[in-house]
Design a protein around this motif. Structure first.
Motif, mmCIF file in Angstrom:
data_model
loop_
_atom_site.group_PDB
_atom_site.id
_atom_site.type_symbol
_atom_site.label_atom_id
_atom_site.label_comp_id
_atom_site.label_asym_id
_atom_site.label_seq_id
_atom_site.Cartn_x
_atom_site.Cartn_y
_atom_site.Cartn_z
ATOM 1 N N ASP A 136 0.747 -1.492 -0.321
ATOM 2 C CA ASP A 136 -0.299 -0.182 -0.250
ATOM 3 C C ASP A 136 0.702 1.403 0.188
ATOM 4 O O ASP A 136 1.533 2.010 1.176
ATOM 5 C CB ASP A 136 -1.344 0.062 1.481
ATOM 6 N N TYR A 175 -10.335 -2.710 -10.377
ATOM 7 C CA TYR A 175 -9.960 -3.628 -9.600
ATOM 8 C C TYR A 175 -7.996 -3.667 -10.183
ATOM 9 O O TYR A 175 -6.231 -3.348 -9.998
ATOM 10 C CB TYR A 175 -9.879 -4.858 -9.403
ATOM 11 N N SER A 178 -6.383 0.192 -10.142
ATOM 12 C CA SER A 178 -5.839 -0.550 -9.078
ATOM 13 C C SER A 178 -4.925 -0.701 -8.389
ATOM 14 O O SER A 178 -3.755 -0.428 -8.026
ATOM 15 C CB SER A 178 -7.250 -0.946 -7.997
ATOM 16 N N MET A 179 -4.420 -2.255 -8.995
ATOM 17 C CA MET A 179 -3.309 -2.700 -9.039
ATOM 18 C C MET A 179 -1.943 -1.719 -9.682
ATOM 19 O O MET A 179 -0.588 -2.139 -8.927
ATOM 20 C CB MET A 179 -3.235 -4.292 -10.079
ATOM 21 N N TYR A 238 0.653 -11.602 5.628
ATOM 22 C CA TYR A 238 0.327 -10.476 4.991
ATOM 23 C C TYR A 238 0.606 -10.279 3.562
ATOM 24 O O TYR A 238 -0.772 -9.834 2.973
ATOM 25 C CB TYR A 238 0.430 -8.899 5.609
ATOM 26 N N ARG A 242 -2.208 -10.226 0.339
ATOM 27 C CA ARG A 242 -1.889 -9.463 -0.776
ATOM 28 C C ARG A 242 -1.703 -10.359 -2.175
ATOM 29 O O ARG A 242 -2.569 -9.637 -2.899
ATOM 30 C CB ARG A 242 -0.813 -7.785 0.108
ATOM 31 N N ILE A 245 -4.161 -12.492 -3.209
ATOM 32 C CA ILE A 245 -5.457 -11.510 -3.655
ATOM 33 C C ILE A 245 -5.261 -10.760 -5.185
ATOM 34 O O ILE A 245 -5.765 -11.490 -5.671
ATOM 35 C CB ILE A 245 -6.209 -10.722 -2.580
ATOM 36 N N VAL A 246 -4.480 -10.280 -4.914
ATOM 37 C CA VAL A 246 -3.872 -9.941 -6.622
ATOM 38 C C VAL A 246 -4.108 -11.165 -8.041
ATOM 39 O O VAL A 246 -4.291 -10.635 -8.382
ATOM 40 C CB VAL A 246 -2.143 -9.080 -6.587
ATOM 41 N N ASP B 136 -6.697 -0.099 1.646
ATOM 42 C CA ASP B 136 -5.720 -0.500 0.610
ATOM 43 C C ASP B 136 -7.133 -1.450 -0.065
ATOM 44 O O ASP B 136 -7.185 -2.015 -0.106
ATOM 45 C CB ASP B 136 -4.625 -1.434 1.119
ATOM 46 N N LEU B 137 -6.372 -0.977 -1.297
ATOM 47 C CA LEU B 137 -7.905 -1.660 -2.455
ATOM 48 C C LEU B 137 -7.793 -3.102 -2.789
ATOM 49 O O LEU B 137 -8.943 -3.589 -2.933
ATOM 50 C CB LEU B 137 -8.664 -0.281 -3.521
ATOM 51 N N ILE B 138 -6.344 -2.868 -2.956
ATOM 52 C CA ILE B 138 -6.137 -4.012 -3.384
ATOM 53 C C ILE B 138 -6.428 -5.733 -2.533
ATOM 54 O O ILE B 138 -7.177 -6.765 -2.588
ATOM 55 C CB ILE B 138 -4.504 -4.034 -3.382
ATOM 56 N N MET B 139 -6.117 -4.906 -1.114
ATOM 57 C CA MET B 139 -6.494 -5.507 0.008
ATOM 58 C C MET B 139 -8.557 -5.489 0.276
ATOM 59 O O MET B 139 -8.913 -6.735 1.321
ATOM 60 C CB MET B 139 -5.543 -5.385 1.432
#
Lengths: 281, 281
Positions: A136, A175, A178-179, A238, A242, A245-246, B136-139
């Motif tokens: 982030d 999304y 956002s990446m 963590y 993350r 999810i990505v 954090d939009l990714i999480m």
């Protein structure tokens, strides 16, 4: 340049890039050999089934090829992945996409490398070129400084955008937007009617320059920066969450929607299954 | 429209907007009255010193005004802040900027409202319009869905960008870029030589429409959504830390660099000091 069709029934090697223009093929070969030269013995071939290394739909209108190498256990690299697709479009045109991705493991938090060139005709393309952040950026201004300010990454986006043929491109998927890092080159380059020669000039010129420089930054500061950005064991879970999810969203949004219409559900399912495995999902 | 100068030595009220064109003034008045109507008694005036409510430099070439209201203890709103600046430029032109910001407390994680209109001449402007994310939009893909997909926030960016006079704007500060949502309207609108009438038409038309709709989304889904997005006490410290970093960076990057050249160190220091207080820094 789409005359070099692989011989019937047999796949081409990934690096033949049989449907690309000369400057596009030469760029992809150059990038791939830089990756292999610099990462060298850190990479081991990923055992891809032959019908994933090369695949085509029944009608013979769409085909594609995968390349994948995995980092050895001591490497920061999780995997390097290449994809090319060539599809005859219902409109009579041809779609050629090439991707080169470098993903790192959770023992570092350094960005991933992302290059995608999508040509839906001879005179225009969409470019996605980024060091995709794994933190982030709001919580980690030092990360923004190291990988994006100190590397002057924005200069390459600016140089490409200063071309009169270029304009910013916005992915329809929020999304995916956002990446991306704030220095990502997300561009549409349109050379206009009869602009085929001009587009090839850009691909072999400014686009190649920006891609190679960004790849070098990624190799130097991310993939090979052994001592730089080791992550503490406490934060690794963590980071890996993350990353997961990505990776999942990338496959769901990007690939899972584009493959079935091009290749049918069976082949698409097979390819996406292997990609999920490579992505560790 | 810059003829309505406040009488000598006396400040104007914030809402006089004495240097703005009629459509620009009318837009700001409309937005401010929507905020006050909808938030109503949740807001209490912030006691600004008179030399902060209105200020000008010694040469009389730059002046500005602040408006600030704080949310009551039971409100989700931390503060609402308005700023206008009017500066004669060395080039002979005039700079007029107006901002309206709505920041929420750590008891919710909903986005902040951000509107900035920067006019450096009669025929062009830069627009910053966003619901600035606080996660954090990714999480948090659900957060992206609630505030950006389900609200159709991107439609307003797209509508503005479809104007032939509009093009995407990139802040030179990467951190500021990182703060924005993927649906942020970051645009430069240039109506060209003699395009003053056209620009005013856009300000009173599409720009006003987009700003009002985004403000309504913020009021409905963020500032007044009492039961929606309460944060657990366990995560509040993290959220408040993130907010503090954003607020500090906003002041350091954006305001601390632009105020001194316009107002000199003493006045700039006074204004920035009050802003830091309002921001809770």
């Amino acid at each position: 340049s789409s005359s070099m069709t692989p011989t019937d029934g047999r796949g081409s090697n990934f690096t033949d890039f049989p449907y690309l223009s000369a400057p596009h093929r030469s760029l992809m070969l150059d990038l791939l050999s830089r990756v292999e030269d610099r990462l060298g013995s850190q990479l081991q071939p990923y055992a891809l089934p032959p019908d994933v290394e090369y695949f085509q739909n029944e009608a013979g209108t769409s085909r594609g090829s995968l390349y994948a190498k995995r980092g050895h256990s001591s490497s920061l690299v999780d995997f390097v992945l290449g994809i090319w697709l060539n599809c005859r479009l219902p409109t009579g045109g041809e779609l050629n996409t090439t991707s080169l991705l470098g993903y790192l493991k959770g023992i570092t938090d350094a960005p991933n490398f992302l290059l995608e060139i999508i040509r839906s005709g001879p005179t225009s393309l969409v470019l996605v070129l980024d060091l995709s952040p794994r933190r982030d950026l709001i919580m980690h201004p030092d990360y923004l400084k190291s990988f994006y300010q100190d590397t002057n990454a924005d200069a390459h986006r600016q140089a490409l955008l200063s071309l009169p043929e270029a304009q910013p491109y916005f992915s329809p998927a929020l999304y995916i937007r956002s990446m991306m890092s704030p220095t990502a080159s997300l561009l549409k380059i349109d050379a206009g009617n009869e602009g085929e020669g001009r587009l090839e000039e850009i691909v072999g010129g400014q686009l190649a320059d920006a891609s190679k420089t960004m790849l070098e930054i990624w190799l130097d500061k991310c993939a090979l920066d052994e001592c730089g950005r080791g992550t503490h064991e406490s934060e690794r879970a963590y980071l890996e969450k993350r990353d997961r999810i990505v990776r999942g969203k990338t496959i769901d949004i990007d690939l899972a929607s584009s493959f079935p219409p091009l290749f049918g559900p069976e082949i698409a399912g097979r390819i996406i299954g292997v990609l999920r495995e490579i992505y560790g999902l």
